[in-house]
Scaffold this motif. Structure first.
Motif, PDB file in Angstrom:
ATOM      1  N   ASN A  39       1.170  -1.335   0.320  1.00 32.98           N
ATOM      2  CA  ASN A  39      -0.319   0.018   0.160  1.00 32.98           C
ATOM      3  C   ASN A  39       0.648   1.121   0.073  1.00 32.98           C
ATOM      4  O   ASN A  39       0.288   2.497  -0.541  1.00 32.98           O
ATOM      5  N   GLY A  40       2.387   1.058   1.313  1.00 36.54           N
ATOM      6  CA  GLY A  40       3.133   2.259   1.123  1.00 36.54           C
ATOM      7  C   GLY A  40       3.101   2.701  -0.503  1.00 36.54           C
ATOM      8  O   GLY A  40       3.732   3.654  -0.953  1.00 36.54           O
ATOM      9  N   PHE A  41       3.999   1.664  -1.360  1.00 34.81           N
ATOM     10  CA  PHE A  41       4.821   2.136  -2.168  1.00 34.81           C
ATOM     11  C   PHE A  41       3.580   2.371  -3.520  1.00 34.81           C
ATOM     12  O   PHE A  41       3.870   2.816  -5.094  1.00 34.81           O
ATOM     13  N   HIS A  42       2.280   1.528  -3.777  1.00 32.87           N
ATOM     14  CA  HIS A  42       1.443   1.615  -4.799  1.00 32.87           C
ATOM     15  C   HIS A  42       0.489   2.849  -4.559  1.00 32.87           C
ATOM     16  O   HIS A  42       0.652   3.336  -5.127  1.00 32.87           O
ATOM     17  N   ASP A  43       0.407   3.391  -3.516  1.00 31.34           N
ATOM     18  CA  ASP A  43       0.004   5.117  -3.027  1.00 31.34           C
ATOM     19  C   ASP A  43       0.224   6.110  -2.710  1.00 31.34           C
ATOM     20  O   ASP A  43       0.087   7.521  -2.818  1.00 31.34           O
ATOM     21  N   ILE A  52       2.782   0.434  15.783  1.00 31.92           N
ATOM     22  CA  ILE A  52       4.112   0.854  15.408  1.00 31.92           C
ATOM     23  C   ILE A  52       4.672   0.136  14.351  1.00 31.92           C
ATOM     24  O   ILE A  52       5.175   0.896  13.028  1.00 31.92           O
ATOM     25  N   VAL A  53       4.392  -1.412  13.566  1.00 34.54           N
ATOM     26  CA  VAL A  53       4.352  -2.436  13.153  1.00 34.54           C
ATOM     27  C   VAL A  53       3.792  -1.611  11.707  1.00 34.54           C
ATOM     28  O   VAL A  53       4.518  -1.437  10.430  1.00 34.54           O
ATOM     29  N   CYS A  54       2.996  -1.271  11.926  1.00 40.10           N
ATOM     30  CA  CYS A  54       2.169  -1.205  10.465  1.00 40.10           C
ATOM     31  C   CYS A  54       2.605   0.155   9.916  1.00 40.10           C
ATOM     32  O   CYS A  54       2.816   0.423   9.086  1.00 40.10           O
ATOM     33  N   ALA A  55       3.108   0.986  10.749  1.00 41.76           N
ATOM     34  CA  ALA A  55       3.445   2.527  10.515  1.00 41.76           C
ATOM     35  C   ALA A  55       4.827   2.482   9.924  1.00 41.76           C
ATOM     36  O   ALA A  55       5.263   3.194   8.933  1.00 41.76           O
ATOM     37  N   LEU A  56       5.542   1.593  10.551  1.00 45.94           N
ATOM     38  CA  LEU A  56       6.705   1.371  10.095  1.00 45.94           C
ATOM     39  C   LEU A  56       6.671   0.128   8.785  1.00 45.94           C
ATOM     40  O   LEU A  56       7.613   1.045   7.761  1.00 45.94           O
ATOM     41  N   ALA A  57       5.853   0.140   8.554  1.00 45.53           N
ATOM     42  CA  ALA A  57       5.562  -0.782   6.807  1.00 45.53           C
ATOM     43  C   ALA A  57       5.482  -0.238   6.098  1.00 45.53           C
ATOM     44  O   ALA A  57       5.675  -0.169   5.153  1.00 45.53           O
ATOM     45  N   MET A  58       4.089   0.597   6.469  1.00 49.91           N
ATOM     46  CA  MET A  58       3.776   2.169   5.837  1.00 49.91           C
ATOM     47  C   MET A  58       5.622   2.505   4.595  1.00 49.91           C
ATOM     48  O   MET A  58       5.182   3.470   2.942  1.00 49.91           O
ATOM     49  N   ALA A  59       5.997   3.459   5.417  1.00 51.78           N
ATOM     50  CA  ALA A  59       7.167   4.160   6.001  1.00 51.78           C
ATOM     51  C   ALA A  59       7.840   3.058   4.935  1.00 51.78           C
ATOM     52  O   ALA A  59       8.889   4.012   3.603  1.00 51.78           O
ATOM     53  N   ALA A  60       8.170   2.337   5.306  1.00 52.35           N
ATOM     54  CA  ALA A  60       9.456   1.747   3.945  1.00 52.35           C
ATOM     55  C   ALA A  60       8.923   0.970   2.925  1.00 52.35           C
ATOM     56  O   ALA A  60       9.513   1.330   1.666  1.00 52.35           O
ATOM     57  N   GLY A  61       7.333   0.751   3.108  1.00 51.84           N
ATOM     58  CA  GLY A  61       6.412   1.244   1.169  1.00 51.84           C
ATOM     59  C   GLY A  61       7.227   2.502   0.457  1.00 51.84           C
ATOM     60  O   GLY A  61       7.154   2.014  -0.357  1.00 51.84           O
ATOM     61  N   THR A  62       6.740   2.886   1.035  1.00 53.67           N
ATOM     62  CA  THR A  62       6.116   4.131   0.847  1.00 53.67           C
ATOM     63  C   THR A  62       7.591   4.284   0.601  1.00 53.67           C
ATOM     64  O   THR A  62       8.373   5.364  -1.049  1.00 53.67           O
ATOM     65  N   ALA A  66       7.463  12.105   2.356  1.00 47.13           N
ATOM     66  CA  ALA A  66       6.997  11.189   1.858  1.00 47.13           C
ATOM     67  C   ALA A  66       6.425  10.354   2.768  1.00 47.13           C
ATOM     68  O   ALA A  66       5.793   9.421   3.846  1.00 47.13           O
ATOM     69  N   SER A  67       7.156   9.685   3.585  1.00 46.56           N
ATOM     70  CA  SER A  67       8.410   8.137   4.502  1.00 46.56           C
ATOM     71  C   SER A  67       8.139   8.699   5.309  1.00 46.56           C
ATOM     72  O   SER A  67       7.416   8.505   6.243  1.00 46.56           O
ATOM     73  N   SER A  68       8.751   9.631   5.949  1.00 46.38           N
ATOM     74  CA  SER A  68       8.855  10.313   7.402  1.00 46.38           C
ATOM     75  C   SER A  68       6.883  10.840   7.856  1.00 46.38           C
ATOM     76  O   SER A  68       6.889  10.511   8.852  1.00 46.38           O
ATOM     77  N   MET A  69       6.654  11.665   6.736  1.00 43.07           N
ATOM     78  CA  MET A  69       5.746  12.148   7.460  1.00 43.07           C
ATOM     79  C   MET A  69       3.604  10.976   7.110  1.00 43.07           C
ATOM     80  O   MET A  69       3.710  11.068   8.094  1.00 43.07           O
ATOM     81  N   ASN A  70       4.229   9.855   6.399  1.00 42.73           N
ATOM     82  CA  ASN A  70       3.741   9.139   6.160  1.00 42.73           C
ATOM     83  C   ASN A  70       3.648   7.796   7.675  1.00 42.73           C
ATOM     84  O   ASN A  70       2.200   7.390   8.473  1.00 42.73           O
ATOM     85  N   LEU A  71       4.806   7.742   8.095  1.00 43.62           N
ATOM     86  CA  LEU A  71       5.176   7.309   9.550  1.00 43.62           C
ATOM     87  C   LEU A  71       4.412   8.125  10.537  1.00 43.62           C
ATOM     88  O   LEU A  71       3.887   7.216  11.382  1.00 43.62           O
ATOM     89  N   LEU A  72       4.830   9.380  10.575  1.00 41.12           N
ATOM     90  CA  LEU A  72       3.693  10.090  11.673  1.00 41.12           C
ATOM     91  C   LEU A  72       2.298  10.140  11.737  1.00 41.12           C
ATOM     92  O   LEU A  72       1.841  10.304  13.044  1.00 41.12           O
ATOM     93  N   GLY A  73       1.559   9.715  10.369  1.00 39.57           N
ATOM     94  CA  GLY A  73       0.577  10.724  10.519  1.00 39.57           C
ATOM     95  C   GLY A  73      -0.034   8.702  10.222  1.00 39.57           C
ATOM     96  O   GLY A  73      -1.355   8.890  11.228  1.00 39.57           O
TER      97      GLY A  73
END
Length: 331
Positions: free
Chosen positions: A22-26, A222-232, A49-56
Motif C-alpha cells: 500500500n505504501g509504494f502503491h499509494d 508501530i509495526v504498521c506505521a513502519l511498514a507503510m513508511a518502508a513501502g513509501t 513522504a516516508s517520514s510524514m506517512n510514519l507520523l500520520g
C-alpha cells in the motif's frame, strides 16, 4: 492452539505486506504532483513522504476501529482468521496487478471488497454488518466528488486572486508552498491508509482469542506505521507518471491546489473515522483543478480508465477473496 498461532502469524505478516505494498502503491498519489511540477526531486519527495506517512500512521486509530469492527463482528465469526487471510491475499493480488499496469486503483476498495467477499462466503449475509458497510461505502463514494468540487473551487479562487500577477513569480512561490502541501498530503495519507492494516490485524487477534477489545495494540500501530513508511520509500514510479502527468499538465499553482484539496478531504475523513480511497480523492482533486482551467485540459481517457478500475475493484476483490476462502478452507 498451534494452528491458531501459526494462522495469526501468517495473517500479521500478510497484513504487514499489504501495508508495505500500500505504501509504494499509494505513495505515488501523495508525491506525484510535487514531482511533476519539480517542486521536489523524486528522492526528496520520497523521503518527505516516508517520514510524514510514519507520523500520520501513529497519530490516529479511528479508521482502524472502523475496518476492524464495522464490516463484520470479529467476536462472533467462526473461522475469522481464515476470513482475514483470504481477504489479504485477494487485496494484495489486486494491488500488485494494478501497480504493474500503472493504474492508480484503490487499496481501500481492494481491502474492503475482499473482506466483505470473504465474510459473505464464510458466514452468509448474516455475517456482514450491512449498516456499517454502507456507511463505509458512502464515504468512499462521496469523497471523490467532494475532492473534485473543492479542487475546482480552490483553483478558481487562486486564479482570480493571481490573475494579474507575474506567472514566473507565481510559479516560483507556489513551488515552495507545494513542499508544505506535499508534507500535509503524505501525513493525511498515513492517518487513513495505515489504519486499515491495523484494523485487520486487530480483527485477526480478536478472532484468534489473543485480544479482547477493538483498541489497537501499541505494537500493531508501530509495526504498521513502519511498514507503510518502508513501502513509501520504495516508491511507485509507474503510478507517479499516471497521476502526475497523464490526467492534466500540472503547474505549481494547480499542484498546490490539488494537494491542499485532497489532504483536507482525507484528514477530514480520518477525523470522522471513515476509510476513504486516497487514490480516488487525489485523482479527483486533480481532475477538479484541471476542469477549473479548462474541461478540455483534463485527459478524460486516462480518467475513464482509472474510474473503470475503481468501479470493478470492489466486486473483483470480493470474488477473489471468496475463491481464496473456499480453497483455504479445504485444507
Amino acid at each position: 492452539m498451534d494452528t491458531t498461532l501459526i494462522l495469526i502469524a501468517v495473517v500479521v505478516l500478510m497484513a504487514i505486506s499489504f501495508d508495505f505494498i500500500n505504501g509504494f502503491h499509494d505513495t505515488a498519489n501523495a508525491i506525484a504532483t510535487s514531482v511533476s511540477t519539480k517542486a521536489l526531486t523524486p528522492r526528496m519527495a520520497i523521503l518527505l513522504a516516508s517520514s510524514m506517512n510514519l507520523l500520520g500512521a501513529l497519530a490516529f486509530t479511528g479508521v482502524a476501529k472502523t475496518i476492524g469492527g464495522k464490516i463484520a463482528d470479529p467476536f462472533e465469526l467462526e473461522n475469522g482468521l481464515v476470513i482475514v487471510l483470504a481477504a489479504l491475499i485477494a487485496a494484495i493480488a489486486w494491488n500488485l496487478i494494478t501497480w504493474y499496469l500503472g493504474i492508480p486503483s484503490s487499496s481501500s476498495h481492494a481491502l474492503i471488497g475482499a473482506l466483505t467477499g470473504s465474510v459473505l462466503v464464510a458466514a452468509g449475509t448474516s455475517g456482514v454488518n450491512f449498516k456499517g458497510f454502507l456507511t463505509i461505502l458512502q464515504a468512499l463514494i462521496i469523497s471523490p466528488f467532494a475532492a473534485f468540487a473543492i479542487g475546482y473551487i480552490i483553483m478558481n479562487i487562486l486564479r482570480f486572486l493571481f490573475k494579474n500577477a507575474n506567472p514566473r513569480s507565481v510559479n516560483r512561490g507556489f513551488r515552495y508552498m507545494q513542499i508544505v502541501t506535499a508534507a500535509f498530503q503524505a501525513f493525511s495519507h498515513g492517518t487513513n491508509d495505515a489504519q486499515k492494516s491495523m484494523g485487520i490485524i486487530t480483527f485477526a487477534l480478536i478472532a484468534g482469542g489473543l485480544h479482547q477489545t477493538m483498541e489497537i495494540p501499541v505494537w500493531v500501530k508501530i509495526v504498521c506505521a513502519l511498514a507503510m513508511a518502508a513501502g513509501t520509500s520504495a516508491g511507485g514510479w509507474k503510478i507517479i507518471k499516471t497521476v502526475g502527468s497523464k490526467i492534466i499538465k500540472l503547474q505549481p499553482i494547480s499542484g498546490f491546489s490539488s494537494d491542499l484539496t485532497s489532504a483536507s478531504v482525507i484528514i477530514s475523513a480520518t477525523l470522522l473515522g471513515q476509510p476513504v480511497s486516497t487514490t480516488h480523492v487525489i485523482s479527483s482533486a486533480i481532475m477538479g483543478v484541471g476542469s477549473a482551467k479548462s474541461v478540455a485540459s483534463v485527459k478524460w481517457l486516462t480518467a475513464q480508465r482509472m474510474i473503470t478500475a475503481w468501479v470493478i475493484t470492489l466486486p473483483v476483490t470480493a470474488i477473489i477473496a471468496a475463491l481464496c476462502y473456499s480453497i483455504i478452507s479445504i485444507f
